[in-house]
Design a protein around this motif. Structure first.
Motif, PDB file in Angstrom:
ATOM      1  N   LYS A 245      -7.260  56.595  50.401  1.00  0.00           N
ATOM      2  CA  LYS A 245      -6.898  56.851  51.790  1.00  0.00           C
ATOM      3  C   LYS A 245      -5.840  57.937  51.678  1.00  0.00           C
ATOM      4  O   LYS A 245      -4.855  57.740  50.979  1.00  0.00           O
ATOM      5  N   ILE A 246      -6.051  59.061  52.341  1.00  0.00           N
ATOM      6  CA  ILE A 246      -5.226  60.235  52.047  1.00  0.00           C
ATOM      7  C   ILE A 246      -4.331  60.621  53.223  1.00  0.00           C
ATOM      8  O   ILE A 246      -4.766  60.551  54.366  1.00  0.00           O
ATOM      9  N   HIS A 247      -3.089  61.035  52.924  1.00  0.00           N
ATOM     10  CA  HIS A 247      -2.255  61.736  53.906  1.00  0.00           C
ATOM     11  C   HIS A 247      -2.617  63.215  53.824  1.00  0.00           C
ATOM     12  O   HIS A 247      -2.401  63.846  52.777  1.00  0.00           O
ATOM     13  N   ALA A 248      -3.140  63.782  54.894  1.00  0.00           N
ATOM     14  CA  ALA A 248      -3.559  65.189  54.826  1.00  0.00           C
ATOM     15  C   ALA A 248      -3.301  65.916  56.139  1.00  0.00           C
ATOM     16  O   ALA A 248      -3.399  65.337  57.217  1.00  0.00           O
ATOM     17  N   ASN A 249      -2.957  67.198  56.023  1.00  0.00           N
ATOM     18  CA  ASN A 249      -2.913  68.102  57.179  1.00  0.00           C
ATOM     19  C   ASN A 249      -1.904  67.673  58.247  1.00  0.00           C
ATOM     20  O   ASN A 249      -2.148  67.844  59.437  1.00  0.00           O
ATOM     21  N   GLU A 250      -0.772  67.129  57.772  1.00  0.00           N
ATOM     22  CA  GLU A 250       0.299  66.828  58.725  1.00  0.00           C
ATOM     23  C   GLU A 250       1.167  68.067  58.915  1.00  0.00           C
ATOM     24  O   GLU A 250       1.469  68.472  60.025  1.00  0.00           O
ATOM     25  N   LEU A 251       1.562  68.651  57.782  1.00  0.00           N
ATOM     26  CA  LEU A 251       2.508  69.764  57.845  1.00  0.00           C
ATOM     27  C   LEU A 251       1.813  71.109  57.750  1.00  0.00           C
ATOM     28  O   LEU A 251       2.351  72.132  58.180  1.00  0.00           O
ATOM     29  N   ALA A 252       0.599  71.120  57.165  1.00  0.00           N
ATOM     30  CA  ALA A 252      -0.150  72.378  57.011  1.00  0.00           C
ATOM     31  C   ALA A 252      -1.620  72.049  56.811  1.00  0.00           C
ATOM     32  O   ALA A 252      -1.972  70.899  56.551  1.00  0.00           O
ATOM     33  N   GLN A 258     -10.769  67.821  52.431  1.00  0.00           N
ATOM     34  CA  GLN A 258     -11.902  68.135  51.554  1.00  0.00           C
ATOM     35  C   GLN A 258     -11.808  67.363  50.239  1.00  0.00           C
ATOM     36  O   GLN A 258     -12.811  66.814  49.779  1.00  0.00           O
ATOM     37  N   VAL A 259     -10.624  67.318  49.660  1.00  0.00           N
ATOM     38  CA  VAL A 259     -10.519  66.588  48.373  1.00  0.00           C
ATOM     39  C   VAL A 259     -10.725  65.091  48.616  1.00  0.00           C
ATOM     40  O   VAL A 259     -11.354  64.394  47.805  1.00  0.00           O
ATOM     41  N   GLY A 260     -10.278  64.607  49.740  1.00  0.00           N
ATOM     42  CA  GLY A 260     -10.497  63.199  50.073  1.00  0.00           C
ATOM     43  C   GLY A 260     -11.987  62.899  50.208  1.00  0.00           C
ATOM     44  O   GLY A 260     -12.488  61.928  49.633  1.00  0.00           O
ATOM     45  N   VAL A 261     -12.695  63.723  50.960  1.00  0.00           N
ATOM     46  CA  VAL A 261     -14.134  63.488  51.166  1.00  0.00           C
ATOM     47  C   VAL A 261     -14.868  63.579  49.818  1.00  0.00           C
ATOM     48  O   VAL A 261     -15.753  62.764  49.537  1.00  0.00           O
ATOM     49  N   ARG A 262     -14.477  64.531  48.980  1.00  0.00           N
ATOM     50  CA  ARG A 262     -15.122  64.643  47.653  1.00  0.00           C
ATOM     51  C   ARG A 262     -14.973  63.356  46.844  1.00  0.00           C
ATOM     52  O   ARG A 262     -15.835  63.003  46.057  1.00  0.00           O
ATOM     53  N   ALA A 265     -13.231  59.155  50.113  1.00  0.00           N
ATOM     54  CA  ALA A 265     -12.093  58.422  50.704  1.00  0.00           C
ATOM     55  C   ALA A 265     -12.575  57.543  51.844  1.00  0.00           C
ATOM     56  O   ALA A 265     -13.489  57.904  52.582  1.00  0.00           O
ATOM     57  N   LEU A 266     -11.931  56.400  51.989  1.00  0.00           N
ATOM     58  CA  LEU A 266     -12.229  55.520  53.105  1.00  0.00           C
ATOM     59  C   LEU A 266     -11.691  56.147  54.398  1.00  0.00           C
ATOM     60  O   LEU A 266     -12.294  56.035  55.460  1.00  0.00           O
ATOM     61  N   ALA A 281     -16.458  69.266  56.856  1.00  0.00           N
ATOM     62  CA  ALA A 281     -16.359  68.492  55.611  1.00  0.00           C
ATOM     63  C   ALA A 281     -16.577  67.001  55.876  1.00  0.00           C
ATOM     64  O   ALA A 281     -17.129  66.290  55.042  1.00  0.00           O
ATOM     65  N   LEU A 282     -16.152  66.543  57.049  1.00  0.00           N
ATOM     66  CA  LEU A 282     -16.228  65.100  57.343  1.00  0.00           C
ATOM     67  C   LEU A 282     -17.614  64.656  57.818  1.00  0.00           C
ATOM     68  O   LEU A 282     -17.992  63.504  57.630  1.00  0.00           O
ATOM     69  N   LEU A 283     -18.368  65.585  58.420  1.00  0.00           N
ATOM     70  CA  LEU A 283     -19.685  65.203  58.951  1.00  0.00           C
ATOM     71  C   LEU A 283     -20.579  64.707  57.821  1.00  0.00           C
ATOM     72  O   LEU A 283     -20.652  65.325  56.756  1.00  0.00           O
ATOM     73  N   GLY A 284     -21.230  63.585  58.047  1.00  0.00           N
ATOM     74  CA  GLY A 284     -22.145  63.034  57.045  1.00  0.00           C
ATOM     75  C   GLY A 284     -21.448  62.227  55.958  1.00  0.00           C
ATOM     76  O   GLY A 284     -22.109  61.709  55.060  1.00  0.00           O
ATOM     77  N   SER A 285     -20.114  62.124  56.026  1.00  0.00           N
ATOM     78  CA  SER A 285     -19.386  61.357  54.989  1.00  0.00           C
ATOM     79  C   SER A 285     -19.159  59.917  55.467  1.00  0.00           C
ATOM     80  O   SER A 285     -19.412  59.586  56.619  1.00  0.00           O
ATOM     81  N   LYS A 286     -18.639  59.098  54.546  1.00  0.00           N
ATOM     82  CA  LYS A 286     -18.271  57.722  54.915  1.00  0.00           C
ATOM     83  C   LYS A 286     -16.777  57.623  55.233  1.00  0.00           C
ATOM     84  O   LYS A 286     -16.216  56.537  55.330  1.00  0.00           O
ATOM     85  N   THR A 287     -16.134  58.772  55.353  1.00  0.00           N
ATOM     86  CA  THR A 287     -14.674  58.813  55.527  1.00  0.00           C
ATOM     87  C   THR A 287     -14.296  58.770  57.009  1.00  0.00           C
ATOM     88  O   THR A 287     -14.860  59.514  57.795  1.00  0.00           O
TER      89      THR A 287
END
Ligand code: NIG
Ligand code: FE
Length: 410
Positions: A245-252, A258-262, A265-266, A281-287
């Motif tokens: 479970k990733i913290h992403a894209n808060e500050l930038a 993308q790395v989470g989906v690879r 990531a839940l 990147a998220l379309l079609g993923s389980k994230t």
């Protein structure tokens, strides 16, 4: 043990068994039954239906306890898939810095922020940390939260990270809410380390952390951890069965999505700053994309592009991010209100985001997060006269008459 709730004005959040998340147009749907009854057996929802068709048996004494909702609404308890509620003390000094104009990044750069909480946590005994954290959990349950994820990440060395994870385990055993634990060793670089040596230390902590945690998280953002660091840490976590479970894209725009989906990531969380590439990147993923409007509100950051995500066919979850630096509140009703008021979600979309989808984002949507036979009876019963829309609309008026967790009144 049986219990029947009768005279429910509206039963909201009914979802067929097997539906574990909602995406795109499904976000605008939820099952609603007017004038309903609902039967609970051994902590689970057994069945429900219209009052007119309630079996006579449910009124008989042998049917167990009867709770008269007197026209109140029943909905699933909130699910909060992203919190940092195990922390010591307070950061109210930084609140003044913030009022005086310092940004989150500036406070962190001065050695405050996460490192400030890490110092406080180091000085606090495990029992005291448990005591302080339990106060927050009780507050959240009273406000209707029935499932929550809790992260480590204020330890920032092996001993203190494990101390946090043990406290989360104790909370899990002490409360009727569903609790999941996430190892967020990579929240900031611990004081005793260089960046490189700390990333290695996080990798080395993985075997011990994995004994106590369900998930692994990295603060993949500008000034914290890079995509390469994240890749390394998630690879190490995967070897011990920890889903990210990733913290992403808060500050930038960090590349964290993308790395989470690879890494399957839940969830990828925050997303205050996203471009169309993140949606792709998220379309079609389980994230599950998870937005944290309490942080946007408190830090004055952009709110996530929830409508566009949904329009593109994605689901979204909303969570509180309850922590002392960017979101000092675990009030999921307020999160729902921000979803409607600031992100322009409809009340039904916001409901799905704070219940089923947030349960999915912590891997518990097969056991809670909706009105579904066989799921835990984690429910909010409102005072008479409440509708779904009024909950985020009149967002400060008390609406909860009773919270039931695992079928038990709290
Ligand atoms: O999700 N952004 C990183 N971590 C937390 C804040 C933690 C803190 O400031 O104590 C967050 O916002
Ligand atoms: Fe967070």
């Amino acid at each position: 043990m049986k219990k029947t709730i009768i005279n429910i004005g509206s039963l909201v959040g009914i979802v067929p068994a097997g539906v574990l998340r909602k995406q795109g147009a499904e976000m605008s749907e939820t099952g609603i039954l007017e004038q309903a009854w609902l039967e609970i057996e051994d902590g689970n929802i057994l069945r429900f239906g219209p009052m007119k068709e309630m079996p006579r048996l449910n009124r008989a004494p042998e049917a167990g306890e009867v709770v008269d909702a007197e026209g109140g609404m029943v909905m699933p308890a909130f699910c909060d898939s992203h919190t940092h509620i195990v922390y010591a003390g307070s950061r109210d000094g930084e609140f003044l810095d913030k009022i005086n104009g310092l940004s989150y990044e500036e406070i962190a750069a001065r050695g405050g922020g996460i490192l400030n909480s890490s110092d406080l946590l180091h000085e606090t005994s495990e029992d005291e940390l448990f005591r302080q954290s339990m106060q927050r959990v009780r507050e959240m349950m009273a406000k209707g939260t029935g499932a929550l994820e809790i992260k480590s990440g204020y330890g920032l060395n092996p001993e203190d990270e494990l101390k946090m994870l043990r406290v989360i385990r104790r909370i899990r055993e002490a409360v009727p809410a569903v609790v999941r634990a996430t190892f967020l060793g990579a929240h900031a670089v611990g004081r005793a380390y260089t960046h490189e040596s700390y990333v290695q230390a996080v990798v080395d902590m993985m075997p011990d952390a994995a004994r106590l945690a369900d998930f692994v998280d990295v603060f993949c953002d500008e000034g914290f951890f890079t995509v390469e660091d994240t890749d390394r840490i998630l690879t190490a976590g995967a070897a011990y069965g920890l889903r990210p479970k990733i913290h992403a894209n808060e500050l930038a725009v960090s590349g964290g999505v993308q790395v989470g989906v690879r890494h399957d990531a839940l969830s990828v969380d925050h997303l205050e700053r996203t471009t169309d590439a993140e949606i792709e990147a998220l379309l079609g993923s389980k994230t599950m994309p998870t937005m944290l409007p309490g942080s946007s509100f408190f830090l004055g950051l952009p709110f996530g592009r929830a409508k566009e995500f949904i329009g593109a066919g994605l689901g979204i979850a909303l969570a509180s991010d309850y922590n002392p630096g960017s979101s000092p509140s675990g009030d999921m009703r307020f999160v729902m209100a921000l979803g409607c008021i600031r992100m322009r979600l409809t009340p039904v979309q916001a409901l799905n985001a704070v219940t089923l989808n947030s349960a999915y984002a912590m891997g518990v949507s097969q056991i809670t997060g909706s009105i579904t036979p066989g799921k835990r009876a984690d429910l909010i019963l409102t005072w008479p006269g409440w509708t779904l829309t009024k909950i985020p609309y009149t967002y400060q008026t008390p609406f909860i008459r009773q919270v039931f967790l695992d079928g038990q009144p709290q």
